[in-house]
Structures are given as structure tokens and as C-alpha cells.
Design an enzyme around this catalytic site. Structure first.
Site: not given
Ligand code: NAD
Length: 494
Positions: A190, A245, A250, A267, A301, A398
């Protein structure tokens, strides 16, 4: 006629608006109720496509199809080496389409074409890496007392859900899809609502190339996190959830998955530090520090969003960093020569600027940038803030944007304590020519990854893993394969 940007019929970059479909149960389809979401180009603010907004019925159909594909003999009984051959074909398709995919990624995410191209090639490399491992997932024989044979089998985890963020939309999807398929799992991916296009386009290219994946083994479902993501994470027919995310997401995903005791790999965020000692090569460090925080407009991230620098070289290094990034042209990612593209969305830029403003109220001096760019699109200046205290928001939070927070230190002990003083623990960089100090720091930093005299760096064969609030589990490397297999112990009385 409906053109599909994701099928590459419509040249990405044009002003044509396209209507996309998702890949469910071996077919390309709309949401069951026809609902769609708009997808924007953040460099112009224009709507460039619509994608289906999956319903709960679509989620149900997708999970059932994944379960059926998992148990169908075409996949379940496939020779593991054949899974590897399929992954190699998927890698080849990814390399062949890399430029078209990168163009689409740049258009949808705002990042530069060059950044997108290197990420997509990295994704293809990840597929190749796991292609070679598909027939090397071995169990063990265990010496037990008496006339017995005791051994372990490592069997596929099952139906796996991959929830992807918007910052490296295709590469981060491939990072977990590759080991899942290598291990014999089925995959439901997704993408993030803002950036679904590259994953859809990639899946279409895989489908068109007929690489030999049985129907339903790989599906791409588009929809909101709050509804589709939440339903997938909490579905009793799902055997594993991989999320990249933010920390709150998480926590939500883990809570939801816990209802069925479904294992998760998370992650999450980071607040990486580049720790620069006085004996470091400052010229080289300055370039890498810029790369580590201004690449992808800081939306990473593993961004090195903190610079901890020895007081003796503080002014020289800050000057070198500012001079370096001032040479970076900012503009639309598809424009020739641009080094920093747009942020992913106007709403995200507002959040970054809001946090910057709130952080500056606690202290710190802006020595470069600090503002939105006065032009169309979600552009922001590369920003450097000095004099940031360790309890300040700019040190702890962050921002996920192009903002570098600088803090001086005097001693190695102080540098270590500063570096470890955040809730995160993803990647930290150490800059020194003192071998003993480099390894002492590597040992004592509380994080999953350390890079010495280089930043940021990772490879498909090395673990990408966060400690503390940066996550649970491992992506990349042979360690990631453990998540996608279940261990079964077999005892035989002889
Ligand atoms: P986000 O958490 O808003 O979304 C990530 C994904 O989760 C999206 O597909 C979103 O639709 C889905 N999502 C959102 N709420 C959900 C829920 N309640 N249940 C299930 N799925 C849900 O993150 P973002 O804004 O897309 O990305 C930025 C974040 O991701 C930052 O905090 C960044 O540090 C982190 N990130 C981490 C890594 C890593 O490898 N550690 C890599 C890239 C990004």
C-alpha cells in the site's frame, strides 16, 4: 479514452491528467464504490492523476486473494531457485524502466530526477540481492540426546502487508517486497496517498513483462492509511506487517496488529547526528553533511539533521556547509541541474516551517535560509541554524525538511552524550582520523547504524535498522529474511 500515466502511455511531465487503477487479484481495477483520490505534482500544485481509494470490501478481496495465492501450488510448491529467477526478471524490468519511473517519481514526489533514478536503481539492486538468496534460506540439524533426528524448517511467514511512506515511494516498497517474495510470502503493498504513482507504474511494468509471478502473489492497493492501512494491519488473514512511516503511525499499526498477535517490522523516524571532531577532513565532511540533510529536501528518516561539531572547527565547518549548499540550485525536480527539489506537499512544508518557527522561539540563530521560496510549488530554502540547545525542539524533533541544527561540543564524552540524547536511534555519522576514537564512538552510540567518515550510506546487503523510537526489526541484509520465515522444529525418533 483513459490514458494511464502508470502504463507510461502518457509521457509523465505533460499536463495530461490520468485515471489510474490498482492491482487486485490479478486484475487492474477501480475501488468497489468507484471512489478516487487526487494525486498532485508538488512542484506545480497541479492534479496529475486520480487513483482508487480502496474500500473495506477491496481490502477483504485483496487479503483473500493473497491467502489463495499463498496456498496455490504454483507458488507454494515453486522451487525456491525459480523464485530467484523471477526476482531477477523483476530487477531487469526495473532497470529497463528506471528512467521512466524516475521521471514519474520526480513528478509525483518533487525530488530531483537524479535522486529518483539512483533510488530506483537501488531498488532493482535489492531485487537482485534477494534473488540470489531465495534458495539459501536454510534450517539446521540439532544434536539432541538419544536415537533421534532433530531439525528445523524455515517456512514462509505467509501473507505480508507492506505500508510504504511518501519519501522514497518506490525504493522503500522494493526494499521489503524483495525479501518477502524471496522467502515465498505473498505481498500486499500500500503506497502513501500522496505518492502512489511509481509503485503502480512499476507493478504494471512487472505485470506486462509476464515475469512468472502467479496471480495474486503481488498486489498493490491504493487508499488512505487511516482506513485501508488500518484495516490491513488489523486483518486476521494477515501474517506480517511491514511499515515504514512516522512514530505515531508505527504505534497505531502495532496496536492494531497486536489484536491478532501479528508480527511487525517498523522502520520509523530519526534524528541523525554528524559528529565532527577537530581532526576531520572538513572539506569532505561539509559536502557529506549537505548531502545528508539537503538531499531529498531533507525528507529522510536517516537525515543528518543535527551537526555536532568540535568548538575549534565550528565556525569553519558551518561556513563550509553554507558555502556548499548555497551552490545547490533549487527548483522542479525534472529541471536540468537542480540539486534540491520541492517538498512533497504544501501541507508538509507548512508543518516543517511551523516546527522551525516554534524551535527558533527556544533559541538558535538562522545563518542560512529559513523561509519558503516565493514561487509556485512547495519549495523551501536550505536552512542552517546554529546555537541549538540539546533540549530544544530543533535538536529533539524530526522536522523532515531541509533544516540543519548545529550544536558545539568540547570533549568526546560530551559529543557522545549529545548524540544519544534523543528518542531516536537510526543512523549517526562520526568524522575523525583517530581510529580508536572512531571505534569507541561506533560502540557507544545508541543507534542501529553508524557511518564513519561518510554520510549517509547503506547497501542492500547491510542491515537498515533503528533502535529506540526509530523502529523494531531489520530491513535489508540476510537478517531481514528472518522476519519473512517461521521456524518449525521437527523431531524424529529413530
Ligand atoms: P506516515 O506514517 O504518515 O505514513 C506512512 C504510511 O502509513 C502511508 O502509506 C500511510 O498511508 C500509512 N498510514 C498512516 N496511518 C496509518 C494507520 N493508522 N494505519 C496503517 N497505515 C497508516 O509517514 P510518511 O509521512 O509517509 O513518512 C514520513 C515518516 O516516515 C517519517 O517519520 C520518516 O522518518 C519515516 N521514514 C522512516 C524510514 C526508515 O527506514 N526508518 C524511511 C523513510 C521514512
Amino acid at each position: 479514452m483513459v490514458v494511464h500515466r502508470c502504463g507510461f502511455e502518457a509521457a509523465p511531465g505533460g499536463s495530461t491528467m490520468t485515471e489510474e487503477t490498482m492491482w487486485l487479484d490479478g486484475a487492474w481495477c477501480a475501488a468497489s464504490d468507484g471512489a478516487t483520490s487526487d494525486v498532485l505534482n508538488p512542484a506545480t500544485g497541479e492534479t496529475i492523476a486520480t487513483v482508487p481509494r480502496a474500500t473495506l470490501d477491496d481490502v477483504e478481496r485483496c487479503v483473500q486473494s493473497s491467502r489463495a495465492a499463498l496456498n496455490a501450488p504454483e507458488w507454494k510448491a515453486m522451487d525456491p531457485a525459480q523464485r530467484g529467477r523471477i526476482l531477477n526478471k523483476m530487477a531487469a524490468v526495473t532497470y529497463q524502466n528506471a528512467k521512466a519511473l524516475a521521471k514519474l517519481e520526480s513528478e509525483n514526489n518533487g525530488k530531483t530526477f537524479r535522486e529518483a533514478l539512483s533510488e530506483i536503481r537501488y531498488g532493482a539492486w535489492t531485487l537482485e540481492y534477494y534473488a540470489g538468496l531465495s534458495d539459501k534460506i536454510e534450517g539446521s540439524t540439532i544434536p539432541v540426546p538419544g536415537p533421534r533426528l532433530n531439525y528445523t524448517l524455515r517456512q514462509p511467514l505467509g501473507v505480508t502487508v507492506h505500508i510504504v511512506p511518501w519519501n522514497f515511494p518506490l525504493q522503500l516498497a522494493l526494499r521489503s517486497i524483495a525479501p518477502a517474495l524471496a522467502a515465498g510470502c505473498t505481498v500486499i503493498a500500500k503506497p502513501a496517498s500522496w505518492t502512489p504513482l511509481s509503485l503502480l507504474a512499476w507493478a504494471r511494468a512487472i505485470d506486462d513483462a509476464d515475469v512468472g509471478l502467479p496471480s495474486g502473489v503481488l498486489q498493490v492497493l491504493t487508499g488512505s492509511g487511516a482506513m485501508a492501512g488500518d484495516a490491513l494491519a488489523g486483518h486476521s488473514g494477515v501474517d506480517g506487517v511491514v511499515l515504514t512511516g512516522g512514530v505515531p503511525t508505527g504505534q497505531a499499526v502495532m496496536a492494531k496488529a497486536s489484536e491478532n498477535l501479528t508480527p511487525v517490522t517498523l522502520e520509523l523516524g530519526g534524528k541523525g547526528a554528524n559528529i565532527v571532531f577537530a581532526d576531520a577532513n572538513l572539506k569532505y565532511a561539509a559536502k557529506a553533511i549537505c548531502f545528508g540533510i539537503f538531499m531529498n529536501a531533507g525528507q529522510m528518516c536517516w537525515a543528518g539533521s543535527r551537526l555536532l561539531v568540535h568548538r575549534d572547527v565550528h565556525d569553519a565547518l558551518v561556513e563550509a556547509v553554507c558555502a556548499e549548499v548555497s551552490k545547490w540550485p533549487v527548483g522542479p525536480g525534472l529541471e536540468e541541474g537542480v540539486r534540491m527539489g520541492s517538498l512533497v506537499h504544501e501541507r508538509h512544508r507548512s508543518e516543517v516551517l511551523g516546527k522551525l518557527e516554534a524551535g527558533l522561539k527556544q533559541g538558535g540563530t538562522v545563518v542560512l535560509g529559513g523561509h519558503a521560496l516565493e514561487r509556485d510549488g512547495a519549495f523551501m530554502e536550505a536552512t542552517v541554524v546554529t546555537g541549538v540547545g540539546q533540549d530544544d525542539l530543533l535538536f529533539q524533533d524530526e522536522l523532515f525538511g531541509p533544516v540543519l541544527a548545529v550544536t558545539p561540543f568540547e570533549t568526546e564524552e560530551e559529543a557522545l552524550a549529545l548524540a544519544n540524547n534523543t528518542p531516536f536511534g537510526l543512523l549517526n555519522g562520526v568524522w575523525t582520523n583517530d581510529l580508536s576514537r572512531a571505534h569507541r564512538m561506533a560502540r557507544d552510540l545508541e543507534c542501529g547504524m553508524v557511518s564513519i567518515n561518510e554520510y549517509p550510506i547503506t547497501f542492500p546487503q547491510t542491515a537498515f535498522t533503528g533502535w529506540k523510537h526509530s523502529g523494531i526489526g531489520v530491513e535489508q541484509s540476510q537478517d531481514a529474511l528472518r522476519f519473512y520465515t517461521k521456524v518449525k522444529n521437527v523431531n524424529v525418533k529413530l
